[in-house]
Scaffold this motif. Structure first.
Motif, mmCIF file in Angstrom:
data_model
loop_
_atom_site.group_PDB
_atom_site.id
_atom_site.type_symbol
_atom_site.label_atom_id
_atom_site.label_comp_id
_atom_site.label_asym_id
_atom_site.label_seq_id
_atom_site.Cartn_x
_atom_site.Cartn_y
_atom_site.Cartn_z
ATOM 1 N N ASP A 5 -3.186 -13.524 74.239
ATOM 2 C CA ASP A 5 -2.868 -14.137 72.948
ATOM 3 C C ASP A 5 -2.312 -13.100 71.973
ATOM 4 O O ASP A 5 -1.337 -13.352 71.276
ATOM 5 C CB ASP A 5 -4.110 -14.795 72.329
ATOM 6 N N HIS A 6 -2.950 -11.930 71.944
ATOM 7 C CA HIS A 6 -2.500 -10.884 71.029
ATOM 8 C C HIS A 6 -1.114 -10.365 71.428
ATOM 9 O O HIS A 6 -0.269 -10.129 70.573
ATOM 10 C CB HIS A 6 -3.515 -9.740 70.989
ATOM 11 N N VAL A 7 -0.874 -10.216 72.715
ATOM 12 C CA VAL A 7 0.430 -9.754 73.196
ATOM 13 C C VAL A 7 1.509 -10.759 72.812
ATOM 14 O O VAL A 7 2.577 -10.387 72.327
ATOM 15 C CB VAL A 7 0.403 -9.526 74.727
ATOM 16 N N TYR A 8 1.220 -12.052 73.013
ATOM 17 C CA TYR A 8 2.184 -13.091 72.637
ATOM 18 C C TYR A 8 2.416 -13.088 71.131
ATOM 19 O O TYR A 8 3.556 -13.186 70.667
ATOM 20 C CB TYR A 8 1.708 -14.479 73.081
ATOM 21 N N ILE A 12 6.066 -12.537 69.370
ATOM 22 C CA ILE A 12 6.613 -13.559 68.467
ATOM 23 C C ILE A 12 6.818 -12.958 67.086
ATOM 24 O O ILE A 12 7.858 -13.163 66.454
ATOM 25 C CB ILE A 12 5.684 -14.785 68.432
ATOM 26 N N GLY A 13 5.845 -12.187 66.620
ATOM 27 C CA GLY A 13 5.955 -11.540 65.314
ATOM 28 C C GLY A 13 7.148 -10.606 65.226
ATOM 29 O O GLY A 13 7.856 -10.572 64.210
ATOM 30 N N LYS A 14 7.403 -9.855 66.287
ATOM 31 C CA LYS A 14 8.552 -8.941 66.298
ATOM 32 C C LYS A 14 9.862 -9.718 66.200
ATOM 33 O O LYS A 14 10.786 -9.310 65.499
ATOM 34 C CB LYS A 14 8.557 -8.099 67.571
ATOM 35 N N ARG A 15 9.946 -10.852 66.917
ATOM 36 C CA ARG A 15 11.172 -11.649 66.850
ATOM 37 C C ARG A 15 11.354 -12.255 65.458
ATOM 38 O O ARG A 15 12.467 -12.296 64.937
ATOM 39 C CB ARG A 15 11.165 -12.725 67.938
ATOM 40 N N ILE A 16 10.261 -12.697 64.840
ATOM 41 C CA ILE A 16 10.357 -13.249 63.482
ATOM 42 C C ILE A 16 10.798 -12.168 62.508
ATOM 43 O O ILE A 16 11.654 -12.399 61.652
ATOM 44 C CB ILE A 16 9.013 -13.889 63.065
ATOM 45 N N SER A 46 3.093 -8.848 62.246
ATOM 46 C CA SER A 46 2.311 -7.789 62.901
ATOM 47 C C SER A 46 1.539 -8.305 64.114
ATOM 48 O O SER A 46 0.964 -7.522 64.860
ATOM 49 C CB SER A 46 1.343 -7.162 61.901
ATOM 50 N N GLY A 47 1.517 -9.627 64.288
ATOM 51 C CA GLY A 47 0.789 -10.204 65.416
ATOM 52 C C GLY A 47 -0.670 -10.480 65.115
ATOM 53 O O GLY A 47 -1.413 -10.931 65.973
ATOM 54 N N GLU A 48 -1.067 -10.210 63.882
ATOM 55 C CA GLU A 48 -2.457 -10.452 63.499
ATOM 56 C C GLU A 48 -2.761 -11.956 63.451
ATOM 57 O O GLU A 48 -3.832 -12.389 63.837
ATOM 58 C CB GLU A 48 -2.719 -9.817 62.128
ATOM 59 N N ASN A 49 -1.787 -12.740 62.953
ATOM 60 C CA ASN A 49 -1.909 -14.200 62.908
ATOM 61 C C ASN A 49 -0.730 -14.821 63.647
ATOM 62 O O ASN A 49 0.348 -14.223 63.731
ATOM 63 C CB ASN A 49 -1.909 -14.718 61.472
ATOM 64 N N MET A 50 -0.919 -16.036 64.130
ATOM 65 C CA MET A 50 0.147 -16.777 64.807
ATOM 66 C C MET A 50 0.822 -17.705 63.795
ATOM 67 O O MET A 50 0.150 -18.267 62.925
ATOM 68 C CB MET A 50 -0.437 -17.592 65.965
ATOM 69 N N ILE A 51 2.126 -17.857 63.917
ATOM 70 C CA ILE A 51 2.857 -18.764 63.043
ATOM 71 C C ILE A 51 2.406 -20.197 63.317
ATOM 72 O O ILE A 51 2.122 -20.563 64.460
ATOM 73 C CB ILE A 51 4.390 -18.607 63.237
ATOM 74 N N THR A 52 2.322 -21.004 62.258
ATOM 75 C CA THR A 52 1.938 -22.405 62.436
ATOM 76 C C THR A 52 3.147 -23.204 62.909
ATOM 77 O O THR A 52 4.294 -22.767 62.763
ATOM 78 C CB THR A 52 1.433 -23.023 61.116
ATOM 79 N N LEU A 71 9.627 -18.234 70.407
ATOM 80 C CA LEU A 71 8.452 -18.261 71.274
ATOM 81 C C LEU A 71 8.624 -17.485 72.571
ATOM 82 O O LEU A 71 7.694 -16.859 73.052
ATOM 83 C CB LEU A 71 8.068 -19.714 71.588
ATOM 84 N N PHE A 72 9.831 -17.541 73.149
ATOM 85 C CA PHE A 72 10.024 -16.959 74.479
ATOM 86 C C PHE A 72 11.112 -15.889 74.558
ATOM 87 O O PHE A 72 11.304 -15.298 75.610
ATOM 88 C CB PHE A 72 10.357 -18.069 75.494
#
Length: 127
Positions: A5-8, A12-16, A46-52, A71-72
């Motif tokens: 989950d943290h890796v994903y 995702i955070g890096k792409r955003i 930063s990957g601390e939280n996931m986007i809604t 996402l991918f």
């Protein structure tokens, strides 16, 4: 070791973050677009939280990006190619893969080979 989950979330955070920067937006600007705080944007990037889901939809609509990319990591052109590939018949698919492999064998610059290899891998899974 980090959880999946943290890796994903980090990916995702890096792409955003990349999308935000390509659009010359600050975290405050993106927060205004998404209706969240700059701190919340920071935590997503930063990957601390996931986007809604709601923020994801707004991000895609406002910044002309696909959920597949966020996402991918699948870029729009890759997704369009994948969709058109799915409608091809068996021999057409093999012919296209052969042409891509032949073309790739002539490309010497690693910078250009990697995206081609990714496309070939993606399409090969669909054969």
């Amino acid at each position: 070791m980090q959880s999946k989950d943290h890796v994903y979330s980090k990916s995702i955070g890096k792409r955003i973050r990349s999308i935000r920067m390509m659009n010359n937006l600050t975290q405050d600007n993106l927060g205004d677009i998404l209706g969240i705080s700059a701190q919340a944007v920071y935590k997503i990037e930063s990957g601390e939280n996931m986007i809604t889901v709601t923020s994801l939809i707004i991000l895609c609509e406002e910044l002309d990006v696909t959920p597949d990319y966020i996402l991918f990591g699948i870029k729009k052109s890759e997704r369009e190619l994948e969709l058109s590939f799915e409608t091809m018949e068996g021999n057409e698919k093999l012919h296209l893969l052969f042409r891509l492999l032949l073309y790739m064998s002539k490309v010497e610059n690693e910078k250009y080979r990697e995206p081609l290899e990714n496309i070939i891998d993606l399409l090969d899974k669909k054969v």
